[in-house]
Write a protein that holds these residues in place. Sequence first.
Motif, short mmCIF file in Angstrom:
data_model
loop_
_atom_site.label_atom_id
_atom_site.label_comp_id
_atom_site.label_asym_id
_atom_site.label_seq_id
_atom_site.Cartn_x
_atom_site.Cartn_y
_atom_site.Cartn_z
N VAL A 1 0.87 -1.17 0.00
CA VAL A 1 0.00 0.00 0.00
C VAL A 1 0.91 1.22 0.00
CG1 VAL A 1 -1.83 1.25 1.19
CG2 VAL A 1 -1.78 -1.25 1.27
N GLY A 2 1.13 1.78 -1.19
CA GLY A 2 2.11 2.85 -1.29
C GLY A 2 3.47 2.34 -0.86
N PRO A 3 4.14 3.04 0.06
CA PRO A 3 5.45 2.60 0.51
C PRO A 3 5.39 1.53 1.61
CG PRO A 3 4.89 4.63 1.60
CD PRO A 3 3.76 4.34 0.65
N HIS A 4 4.19 1.16 2.02
CA HIS A 4 4.03 0.27 3.16
C HIS A 4 3.83 -1.18 2.72
CE1 HIS A 4 3.67 4.01 5.28
NE2 HIS A 4 2.54 4.30 4.66
N THR A 5 4.58 -2.07 3.34
CA THR A 5 4.41 -3.50 3.11
C THR A 5 3.59 -4.08 4.25
OG1 THR A 5 6.51 -3.69 1.92
CG2 THR A 5 5.57 -5.72 2.83
N VAL A 6 2.50 -4.74 3.92
CA VAL A 6 1.60 -5.30 4.92
C VAL A 6 1.68 -6.82 4.83
CG1 VAL A 6 -0.76 -5.36 5.80
CG2 VAL A 6 0.08 -3.31 4.65
N ASP A 7 2.29 -7.43 5.82
CA ASP A 7 2.52 -8.87 5.83
C ASP A 7 2.25 -9.43 7.21
OD1 ASP A 7 3.27 -11.43 5.14
OD2 ASP A 7 5.44 -11.02 5.16
N PRO A 8 1.22 -10.27 7.33
CA PRO A 8 0.36 -10.83 6.29
C PRO A 8 -0.56 -9.77 5.68
CG PRO A 8 -0.49 -11.40 8.45
CD PRO A 8 0.83 -10.75 8.69
N PRO A 9 -1.17 -10.07 4.52
CA PRO A 9 -2.00 -9.07 3.82
C PRO A 9 -3.38 -8.93 4.46
CG PRO A 9 -2.03 -11.13 2.61
CD PRO A 9 -1.07 -11.33 3.76
N VAL A 10 -3.37 -8.38 5.66
CA VAL A 10 -4.57 -8.30 6.50
C VAL A 10 -4.76 -6.86 6.98
CG1 VAL A 10 -5.60 -9.04 8.68
CG2 VAL A 10 -4.36 -10.69 7.27
N VAL A 11 -6.00 -6.38 6.87
CA VAL A 11 -6.33 -5.03 7.32
C VAL A 11 -7.46 -5.11 8.34
CG1 VAL A 11 -7.17 -2.75 6.61
CG2 VAL A 11 -5.65 -4.05 5.09
N LEU A 12 -7.29 -4.43 9.45
CA LEU A 12 -8.37 -4.30 10.42
C LEU A 12 -9.33 -3.24 9.91
CD1 LEU A 12 -9.78 -4.63 13.21
CD2 LEU A 12 -8.19 -2.90 14.08
N ALA A 13 -10.59 -3.61 9.71
CA ALA A 13 -11.57 -2.67 9.18
C ALA A 13 -11.86 -1.57 10.19
CB ALA A 13 -12.87 -3.41 8.85
N PRO A 14 -12.03 -0.35 9.70
CA PRO A 14 -12.46 0.72 10.60
C PRO A 14 -13.86 0.40 11.13
CG PRO A 14 -11.73 1.58 8.46
CD PRO A 14 -11.88 0.11 8.32
N MET A 15 -14.03 0.44 12.44
CA MET A 15 -15.34 0.20 13.05
C MET A 15 -15.60 1.27 14.09
SD MET A 15 -15.53 -3.98 13.41
CE MET A 15 -13.82 -4.20 13.96
N ALA A 16 -16.70 2.00 13.89
CA ALA A 16 -17.03 3.12 14.76
C ALA A 16 -17.20 2.65 16.20
CB ALA A 16 -18.31 3.80 14.28
N GLY A 17 -16.55 3.33 17.12
CA GLY A 17 -16.65 3.00 18.53
C GLY A 17 -15.86 1.78 18.94
N ILE A 18 -15.11 1.18 18.00
CA ILE A 18 -14.37 -0.05 18.28
C ILE A 18 -12.87 0.12 18.06
CG2 ILE A 18 -14.07 -2.50 17.70
CD1 ILE A 18 -16.76 -1.94 18.95
N THR A 19 -12.48 0.53 16.84
CA THR A 19 -11.06 0.47 16.48
C THR A 19 -10.29 1.72 16.91
OG1 THR A 19 -11.57 1.23 14.22
CG2 THR A 19 -11.46 -1.13 14.58
N ASN A 20 -10.41 2.03 18.19
CA ASN A 20 -9.63 3.12 18.77
C ASN A 20 -8.21 2.64 19.05
OD1 ASN A 20 -9.85 1.64 21.25
ND2 ASN A 20 -11.86 2.57 21.57
N VAL A 21 -7.39 3.52 19.59
CA VAL A 21 -5.99 3.19 19.80
C VAL A 21 -5.81 1.99 20.73
CG1 VAL A 21 -5.74 4.86 21.70
CG2 VAL A 21 -3.73 4.17 20.38
N ALA A 22 -6.71 1.81 21.69
CA ALA A 22 -6.60 0.68 22.62
C ALA A 22 -6.86 -0.65 21.91
CB ALA A 22 -7.58 0.87 23.77
N PHE A 23 -7.94 -0.71 21.14
CA PHE A 23 -8.26 -1.97 20.46
C PHE A 23 -7.23 -2.30 19.39
CE2 PHE A 23 -10.61 -4.60 17.36
CZ PHE A 23 -10.99 -5.64 18.20
#
Length: 376
Positions: free
Chosen positions: A9-31
Amino acid sequence: MTTARPLTVGPHTVDPPVVLAPMAGITNVAFRRLCREHGAGLFVSEMITTRALVERNQKTMQLVTFAPDEQPRSIQLYGVDPEIVGRAVEMVVQEDLADHIDLNFGCPVPKVTRRGGGSALPFRRRLFAAIVQRAVRATAGTSVPITVKMRIGIDDDHVTFRDAGRAAEDAGVAAVALHGRTAVQFYGGRANWEPIAELAAALEIPVLGNGDIWEADDAVRMVRETGCAGVVVGRGCLGRPWLFADLAAAFAGRPERVRPSLGEVAVTMRRHAELLASWKGEAWGLPDFRKHVAWYLKGYPVGSALRRELGMVSTLAELDDLLARLDADAPYPVTEIGEPRGRTTGARRVVLPEGWLDDPDALTTPEDAELDVSGG
């Protein structure tokens, strides 16, 4: 032998190819930190409204928070006005707020679609293209990539993913994520992976698949069946941050899977609550933690009274006392393997602005289209 190549993704290598979906009220810095402690990937913030960001809304600025070791820092922006979106992206770049920006065109909730945003917006194809082009221009000369997350369309009669995917690629985005449901499906039924395969074959940029990734083996199967470059995981990790350990193993071709006892789940619950409390204090963190209790305990033998008490916890000390009452030796409930998690609300009418479907080339949006709050 790995099942899939690392995602770029641009200059970033993501390995494994997994993305945490943005979820309102969930994916804050703690989670996000909790998930990172279990496995690797790209972990995206909850939705940030562009208007609220440029106006420096206090709640929104708190959500733009990353741990010191969180790299790359990934933020999702929502907006319907090309100029406001552009100003928000410029702010992120100029103030070094994040290393990756995702644009939200997939949210199906009424408060978003009734303003022409989220999954409603790609139908207005010229407006969609204008927003994405403005965002990409705002990152010119920087290393911050723009990505787009969207759905198949509004409904079966208003399918938008083909035009939107091509427009996003033409605008210069680094990747596109496609949820295999229409807006009208909301979160019900089964995700349709065929459009994911179609888009992956049609575009040169990476296409990520989203929808019904309940287990790590689902992710591997999606990549194999659709040819997508990676997966976006949302509800499957609710109450199961260890799913990211499973995903790392699965994409590396290893058979081990995490099947925690109730005692091990209790340790994770404590860690999650501790991270929330360290971010914004116990008075806020513990009440926020309550929404996660049912997901963590799903399928385990826990009495209704204890569940209720855990769902009303207010302090870490109180949480410790309650967790000590759990049967630590209770095994993982294998009946839950592969089962849906989180909200599973089925088909519902998509609330749209008046006349929204009259002209797909219109560039106008409702006067109150820009939400002024972020997150959940």
